[in-house]
Design an enzyme around this catalytic site. Structure first.
Site, mmCIF file in Angstrom:
data_model
loop_
_atom_site.group_PDB
_atom_site.id
_atom_site.type_symbol
_atom_site.label_atom_id
_atom_site.label_comp_id
_atom_site.label_asym_id
_atom_site.label_seq_id
_atom_site.Cartn_x
_atom_site.Cartn_y
_atom_site.Cartn_z
ATOM 1 C CG PHE A 162 -2.623 5.553 13.622
ATOM 2 C CD1 PHE A 162 -1.540 5.178 14.714
ATOM 3 C CD2 PHE A 162 -2.346 6.701 13.022
ATOM 4 C CE1 PHE A 162 -0.679 6.350 15.033
ATOM 5 C CE2 PHE A 162 -1.541 7.785 13.422
ATOM 6 C CZ PHE A 162 -0.780 7.507 14.711
ATOM 7 C CG ASN A 179 -0.243 -0.122 2.499
ATOM 8 O OD1 ASN A 179 0.678 0.712 2.962
ATOM 9 N ND2 ASN A 179 -0.494 -1.346 3.264
ATOM 10 C CE LYS A 233 8.273 -12.532 -14.394
ATOM 11 N NZ LYS A 233 9.334 -12.049 -15.692
ATOM 12 C CG ASP A 240 -6.628 -4.836 5.706
ATOM 13 O OD1 ASP A 240 -6.108 -4.837 6.908
ATOM 14 O OD2 ASP A 240 -7.153 -3.984 5.313
HETATM 15 N N1 CTP Z 1 -3.858 -3.311 11.785
HETATM 16 C C1 CTP Z 1 -3.183 -4.693 12.343
HETATM 17 N N2 CTP Z 1 -2.922 -5.739 11.616
HETATM 18 C C2 CTP Z 1 -3.653 -5.893 10.504
HETATM 19 C C3 CTP Z 1 -4.498 -4.670 9.964
HETATM 20 C C4 CTP Z 1 -4.412 -3.471 10.736
HETATM 21 O O1 CTP Z 1 -2.420 -4.345 13.396
HETATM 22 N N3 CTP Z 1 -3.559 -6.763 9.764
HETATM 23 C C5 CTP Z 1 -3.829 -2.272 12.780
HETATM 24 C C6 CTP Z 1 -3.484 -1.170 11.865
HETATM 25 O O2 CTP Z 1 -1.988 -1.000 12.389
HETATM 26 C C7 CTP Z 1 -4.064 0.019 12.660
HETATM 27 C C8 CTP Z 1 -5.380 -0.657 13.010
HETATM 28 O O3 CTP Z 1 -5.146 -2.098 13.094
HETATM 29 O O4 CTP Z 1 -3.560 0.405 13.951
HETATM 30 C C9 CTP Z 1 -6.670 -0.292 12.204
HETATM 31 O O5 CTP Z 1 -6.245 -0.679 10.919
HETATM 32 P P1 CTP Z 1 -7.061 -0.195 9.742
HETATM 33 O O6 CTP Z 1 -6.489 -0.732 8.258
HETATM 34 O O7 CTP Z 1 -7.512 0.999 9.737
HETATM 35 O O8 CTP Z 1 -8.389 -1.275 9.828
HETATM 36 P P2 CTP Z 1 -8.792 -2.841 9.619
HETATM 37 O O9 CTP Z 1 -8.897 -3.404 11.004
HETATM 38 O O10 CTP Z 1 -7.579 -3.142 9.031
HETATM 39 O O11 CTP Z 1 -10.069 -2.663 8.931
HETATM 40 P P3 CTP Z 1 -10.604 -2.221 7.594
HETATM 41 O O12 CTP Z 1 -9.401 -2.390 6.688
HETATM 42 O O13 CTP Z 1 -11.726 -2.695 7.306
HETATM 43 O O14 CTP Z 1 -10.694 -0.449 8.004
#
Ligand code: CTP
Length: 394
Positions: free
Chosen positions: A319, A207, A286, A276
């Site tokens: 966050f 990302n 590859k 995620d």
């Molecule tokens: N986070 C984490 N591990 C993951 C995904 C997210 O520790 N696999 C943490 C991020 O670092 C952040 C918090 O969870 O501090 C919220 O992440 P965010 O991406 O906003 O939310 P998600 O829980 O991933 O849900 P969504 O993607 O649906 O918003």
């Protein structure tokens, strides 16, 4: 970071004296006002005129030119930095010798302990000489801070310890010495940057996170006296000085690094943008081109949620970067992940997105919400730690 601060810079006779011009520039960039005292020997390595151009005013070399300047200069100074500091200068200071403008002014400086910073620079034989070591240890026992020296190739062509510390390191020490150490005793674990989830050996899912917010948090915690461990995904920014850095490429690496360090931490801030999803079956060679291709993805482990589930966990901050004013989603994550604070920002807003130096956030905790204006990321970091200290103290 040094706005309103007045710094006395002493330059002594080392080859590293030419670096003083950059030191002055960096101190002034950070808002400090700088006055310079040069020893006679230093003027052989760098001309007073070059220093005067950098500092914007005359330098002081002669004790008798302006009567009592050795008393008036230190009286108005917040910090005394000697860079480079030769063995001679350090030795004289340790023995209380005041025989030129710099040594006399150093002795007349009665700032608090820790407000005299010295950056030694010399040949390794001089640095390792027990006579010099005794002087150094004595001054350190009085609270004088020594920055460096570093190991590397020396002016004489030899390898060894004696190179003056890097300018950014000097600057960081100056900032820390002038910053209230209200996070002393805290062990802060911060994650930053994106993760990479490999599909095959040459391709990955990631990302747009730059890591700037997490790096600002780590830097701020270090400046305020905390021991800091930064678990960083792949980013292209320089890690802050004085921080332990653990590199973590994938979400699995990051999970392991966080879990290994959580037991030693009193404060945990998960600012990394963990991917995620990861490939269900990453390929070992590859993937070849086809007309159509679909990829099976699995959810990665939620690191923050896993920490939130621990029986014993540090004060934990997450966050919530959303595309739109979805603060409701941040509030839900605070509760669902069982954490103490979540920092919401709308990444679609100007000045709050990826790869910029500013952020506009709302700090949400169990007691309420604080909306902050657009600020530099270091200022956001400061506000986050201020609120954490309020909550921990109350
Ligand atoms: N986070 C984490 N591990 C993951 C995904 C997210 O520790 N696999 C943490 C991020 O670092 C952040 C918090 O969870 O501090 C919220 O992440 P965010 O991406 O906003 O939310 P998600 O829980 O991933 O849900 P969504 O993607 O649906 O918003």
């Amino acid at each position: 970071m040094l706005k309103g601060k007045s710094i006395l810079l002493g330059i002594t006779g080392s080859v590293a004296a030419y670096k003083s011009i950059d030191i002055i520039k960096r101190l002034r960039q950070e808002g400090a006002s700088v006055r310079v005292i040069m020893t006679e020997a230093s003027t052989r390595f760098v001309t007073p005129l070059s220093i005067e151009l950098a500092v914007g005013e005359p330098v002081y070399t002669d004790m008798f030119k302006l009567p009592l300047s050795h008393v008036s200069l230190p009286a108005g100074a917040d910090l005394f930095l000697v860079a480079p500091a030769t063995a001679n200068c350090i030795g004289k200071y340790a023995q209380g010798i005041a025989d030129d403008m710099l040594s006399t002014t150093l002795l007349a400086f009665s700032g608090q302990p820790g407000r005299v910073l010295m950056a030694p620079a010399m040949n390794w034989r001089m640095y390792e000489n027990p006579i010099f070591k005794k002087n150094l240890d004595y001054l350190a026992s009085l609270g004088v801070q020594f920055i460096g020296p570093e190991r590397g190739s020396l002016a004489c062509g030899e390898e060894g310890i004696g190179r003056m510390a890097d300018i950014e390191k000097l600057l960081e020490s100056v900032i820390a010495a002038l910053t209230e150490q209200d996070l002393a005793g805290e062990n802060v674990l911060v994650t930053a940057g994106p993760t990479r989830e490999y599909i095959d050996p040459v391709r990955y899912i990631t990302n747009r996170s730059s890591g700037k917010m997490g790096y600002a948090l780590a830097q701020t915690a270090g400046r305020r006296g905390a021991e800091v461990t930064l678990v960083s995904g792949p980013v292209s920014i320089r890690p802050p000085e004085g921080v332990d850095v653990i590199l973590a490429e994938s979400s699995r690496d990051m999970y392991t690094a966080v879990m290994d360090n959580i037991p030693m931490s009193s404060l945990f801030i998960m600012s990394a943008a963990v991917a995620d999803f990861m490939a269900a079956e990453p390929k070992t060679s590859k993937i070849e081109k086809k007309d159509k291709f679909s990829l099976n993805l699995l959810k990665t482990t939620d690191i923050l949620e896993a920490v939130g589930r621990l029986k014993k966990r540090p004060f934990t901050v997450g966050f919530s970067a959303e595309t739109g004013p979805r603060i409701d989603r941040a509030r839900k994550k605070l509760a669902a992940k069982n954490i103490d604070m979540i920092v919401f920002n709308d990444v679609s807003k100007e000045g709050s997105g990826f790869d910029v130096d500013t952020n506009e956030v709302v700090i949400i905790d169990r007691e309420g919400e604080r909306k902050l204006p657009v600020m530099k990321k270091v200022e956001v970091a400061a506000a986050i730690f201020d609120r954490i200290l309020e909550l921990k103290g109350g």
